[in-house]
Scaffold this motif. Structure first.
Motif, PDB file in Angstrom:
ATOM      1  N   SER A  78    -120.109  68.642  61.632  1.00  0.00           N
ATOM      2  CA  SER A  78    -120.526  69.319  62.860  1.00  0.00           C
ATOM      3  C   SER A  78    -119.635  70.535  63.127  1.00  0.00           C
ATOM      4  CB  SER A  78    -120.454  68.365  64.045  1.00  0.00           C
ATOM      5  OG  SER A  78    -119.099  68.106  64.387  1.00  0.00           O
ATOM      6  N   ALA A  79    -120.138  71.435  63.919  1.00  0.00           N
ATOM      7  CA  ALA A  79    -119.389  72.653  64.254  1.00  0.00           C
ATOM      8  C   ALA A  79    -118.052  72.331  64.904  1.00  0.00           C
ATOM      9  CB  ALA A  79    -120.236  73.537  65.178  1.00  0.00           C
ATOM     10  N   VAL A  80    -118.016  71.315  65.743  1.00  0.00           N
ATOM     11  CA  VAL A  80    -116.787  70.950  66.441  1.00  0.00           C
ATOM     12  C   VAL A  80    -115.687  70.589  65.445  1.00  0.00           C
ATOM     13  CG1 VAL A  80    -115.747  69.250  67.997  1.00  0.00           C
ATOM     14  CG2 VAL A  80    -117.999  70.209  68.522  1.00  0.00           C
ATOM     15  N   TRP A  81    -116.028  69.727  64.482  1.00  0.00           N
ATOM     16  CA  TRP A  81    -115.019  69.271  63.519  1.00  0.00           C
ATOM     17  C   TRP A  81    -114.705  70.334  62.466  1.00  0.00           C
ATOM     18  CZ3 TRP A  81    -112.024  65.661  65.065  1.00  0.00           C
ATOM     19  CH2 TRP A  81    -112.483  64.720  65.980  1.00  0.00           C
ATOM     20  N   GLN A  82    -115.676  71.146  62.102  1.00  0.00           N
ATOM     21  CA  GLN A  82    -115.396  72.234  61.160  1.00  0.00           C
ATOM     22  C   GLN A  82    -114.443  73.247  61.785  1.00  0.00           C
ATOM     23  OE1 GLN A  82    -118.975  73.952  59.597  1.00  0.00           O
ATOM     24  NE2 GLN A  82    -119.503  72.117  58.448  1.00  0.00           N
ATOM     25  N   HIS A  83    -114.590  73.491  63.067  1.00  0.00           N
ATOM     26  CA  HIS A  83    -113.665  74.381  63.777  1.00  0.00           C
ATOM     27  C   HIS A  83    -112.247  73.814  63.694  1.00  0.00           C
ATOM     28  CE1 HIS A  83    -111.722  76.696  66.907  1.00  0.00           C
ATOM     29  NE2 HIS A  83    -111.513  75.588  67.608  1.00  0.00           N
ATOM     30  N   LYS A  84    -112.108  72.517  63.948  1.00  0.00           N
ATOM     31  CA  LYS A  84    -110.783  71.878  63.865  1.00  0.00           C
ATOM     32  C   LYS A  84    -110.247  71.926  62.442  1.00  0.00           C
ATOM     33  CE  LYS A  84    -111.535  69.007  67.895  1.00  0.00           C
ATOM     34  NZ  LYS A  84    -111.517  67.721  68.523  1.00  0.00           N
ATOM     35  N   ALA A  85    -111.126  71.765  61.462  1.00  0.00           N
ATOM     36  CA  ALA A  85    -110.703  71.847  60.059  1.00  0.00           C
ATOM     37  C   ALA A  85    -110.169  73.237  59.751  1.00  0.00           C
ATOM     38  CB  ALA A  85    -111.870  71.511  59.135  1.00  0.00           C
ATOM     39  N   TYR A  86    -110.878  74.263  60.242  1.00  0.00           N
ATOM     40  CA  TYR A  86    -110.406  75.624  59.986  1.00  0.00           C
ATOM     41  C   TYR A  86    -109.016  75.840  60.574  1.00  0.00           C
ATOM     42  CZ  TYR A  86    -109.514  80.492  59.867  1.00  0.00           C
ATOM     43  OH  TYR A  86    -108.885  81.681  59.635  1.00  0.00           O
ATOM     44  N   LEU A  87    -108.798  75.396  61.782  1.00  0.00           N
ATOM     45  CA  LEU A  87    -107.484  75.563  62.406  1.00  0.00           C
ATOM     46  C   LEU A  87    -106.393  74.897  61.571  1.00  0.00           C
ATOM     47  CD1 LEU A  87    -108.388  74.981  66.169  1.00  0.00           C
ATOM     48  CD2 LEU A  87    -108.036  77.170  64.981  1.00  0.00           C
ATOM     49  N   ALA A  88    -106.723  73.772  60.951  1.00  0.00           N
ATOM     50  CA  ALA A  88    -105.740  73.055  60.129  1.00  0.00           C
ATOM     51  C   ALA A  88    -105.458  73.762  58.805  1.00  0.00           C
ATOM     52  CB  ALA A  88    -106.227  71.631  59.859  1.00  0.00           C
ATOM     53  N   ILE A  89    -106.469  74.366  58.200  1.00  0.00           N
ATOM     54  CA  ILE A  89    -106.261  75.001  56.892  1.00  0.00           C
ATOM     55  C   ILE A  89    -105.876  76.473  56.975  1.00  0.00           C
ATOM     56  CG2 ILE A  89    -107.808  73.379  55.724  1.00  0.00           C
ATOM     57  CD1 ILE A  89    -109.836  75.807  55.535  1.00  0.00           C
ATOM     58  N   GLU A  90    -105.974  77.050  58.159  1.00  0.00           N
ATOM     59  CA  GLU A  90    -105.691  78.482  58.302  1.00  0.00           C
ATOM     60  C   GLU A  90    -104.354  78.907  57.684  1.00  0.00           C
ATOM     61  OE1 GLU A  90    -105.987  81.990  61.653  1.00  0.00           O
ATOM     62  OE2 GLU A  90    -105.380  79.981  62.302  1.00  0.00           O
ATOM     63  N   PRO A  91    -103.264  78.140  57.857  1.00  0.00           N
ATOM     64  CA  PRO A  91    -102.002  78.560  57.241  1.00  0.00           C
ATOM     65  C   PRO A  91    -102.045  78.607  55.713  1.00  0.00           C
ATOM     66  CG  PRO A  91    -101.608  76.912  58.939  1.00  0.00           C
ATOM     67  CD  PRO A  91    -103.085  76.974  58.728  1.00  0.00           C
ATOM     68  N   MET A  92    -102.999  77.934  55.104  1.00  0.00           N
ATOM     69  CA  MET A  92    -103.124  77.893  53.644  1.00  0.00           C
ATOM     70  C   MET A  92    -103.876  79.100  53.090  1.00  0.00           C
ATOM     71  SD  MET A  92    -104.442  73.938  53.255  1.00  0.00           S
ATOM     72  CE  MET A  92    -104.703  74.102  51.493  1.00  0.00           C
ATOM     73  N   LEU A  93    -104.532  79.853  53.957  1.00  0.00           N
ATOM     74  CA  LEU A  93    -105.468  80.883  53.504  1.00  0.00           C
ATOM     75  C   LEU A  93    -104.790  82.200  53.153  1.00  0.00           C
ATOM     76  CD1 LEU A  93    -108.385  80.321  56.039  1.00  0.00           C
ATOM     77  CD2 LEU A  93    -108.046  79.295  53.781  1.00  0.00           C
ATOM     78  N   THR A  94    -105.392  82.885  52.187  1.00  0.00           N
ATOM     79  CA  THR A  94    -104.958  84.237  51.832  1.00  0.00           C
ATOM     80  C   THR A  94    -105.540  85.211  52.852  1.00  0.00           C
ATOM     81  OG1 THR A  94    -106.911  84.702  50.473  1.00  0.00           O
ATOM     82  CG2 THR A  94    -105.023  83.612  49.369  1.00  0.00           C
ATOM     83  N   GLU A  95    -105.064  86.429  52.837  1.00  0.00           N
ATOM     84  CA  GLU A  95    -105.610  87.443  53.742  1.00  0.00           C
ATOM     85  C   GLU A  95    -107.081  87.713  53.449  1.00  0.00           C
ATOM     86  OE1 GLU A  95    -104.356  88.654  56.568  1.00  0.00           O
ATOM     87  OE2 GLU A  95    -102.725  87.246  56.160  1.00  0.00           O
ATOM     88  N   ASP A  96    -107.463  87.713  52.175  1.00  0.00           N
ATOM     89  CA  ASP A  96    -108.861  87.916  51.798  1.00  0.00           C
ATOM     90  C   ASP A  96    -109.735  86.799  52.352  1.00  0.00           C
ATOM     91  OD1 ASP A  96    -111.056  89.183  50.346  1.00  0.00           O
ATOM     92  OD2 ASP A  96    -110.911  87.491  48.950  1.00  0.00           O
TER      93      ASP A  96
END
Length: 166
Positions: A78-96
């Motif tokens: 669901s959108a709610v949990w995917q949003h939370k997932a993004y917040l958790a993985i954001e530090p792992m992401l490259t600038e691209d």
């Protein structure tokens, strides 16, 4: 889908032979310039990938109760949990990767009633990120982020359950 859009898609997919029978045109997945693709198309692909990833991942826990698997996987993606997932993985992401997320998050779309507008747009960005990795055949990175997202969602769900019990 409007009938004209459907007709156009069918015309791109098939052609008629001399006898009037439809013959499939074989479109091939080629190298895409992800920066030029519509963000919502990337999200469409990423949504399908994450659904399949989650469903497959849940099979390691239960293979007997399809209803429960479906209900739980629907909650996870669901959108709610995917949003939370993004917040958790954001530090792992490259600038691209963050740029792909932002472009899709800012794309014009309509939020469902089950999530806030911000959560829905964030989940669209999350799905576009996964879709871009899938289309670029960056399998190891895609699986790394999908697994980290799955773990983040599972931990957040467990935290919610624990808080409701106390």
């Amino acid at each position: 889908m409007k009938f004209e859009s459907f007709q156009r898609l069918v015309a791109m997919m098939f052609e008629a032979d001399d006898a009037g029978h439809l013959i499939e045109r074989h479109g091939e997945l080629t190298d895409y310039d992800i920066r030029q693709m519509n963000s919502l198309v990337l999200a469409y692909v990423g949504d399908a990938y994450f659904h399949l990833f989650v469903r497959t991942r849940l099979l390691s826990f239960d293979q007997s109760n399809v209803r429960a698997l479906h209900a739980f996987s629907a909650q996870i993606v669901s959108a709610v949990w995917q949003h939370k997932a993004y917040l958790a993985i954001e530090p792992m992401l490259t600038e691209d990767e963050k740029a792909i997320y932002r472009r899709a998050r800012n794309a014009k779309s309509h939020a469902p009633r089950s999530a806030t507008v911000a959560e829905y747009h964030s989940s669209t960005g999350f799905e576009a990120l996964l879709g871009s990795l899938y289309l670029r055949h960056e399998t190891a990175r895609l699986e790394e982020l999908a697994e980290a997202s799955f773990q983040a969602i599972a931990q957040a769900i467990m935290k919610d359950i624990h808080e409701k019990e106390t």
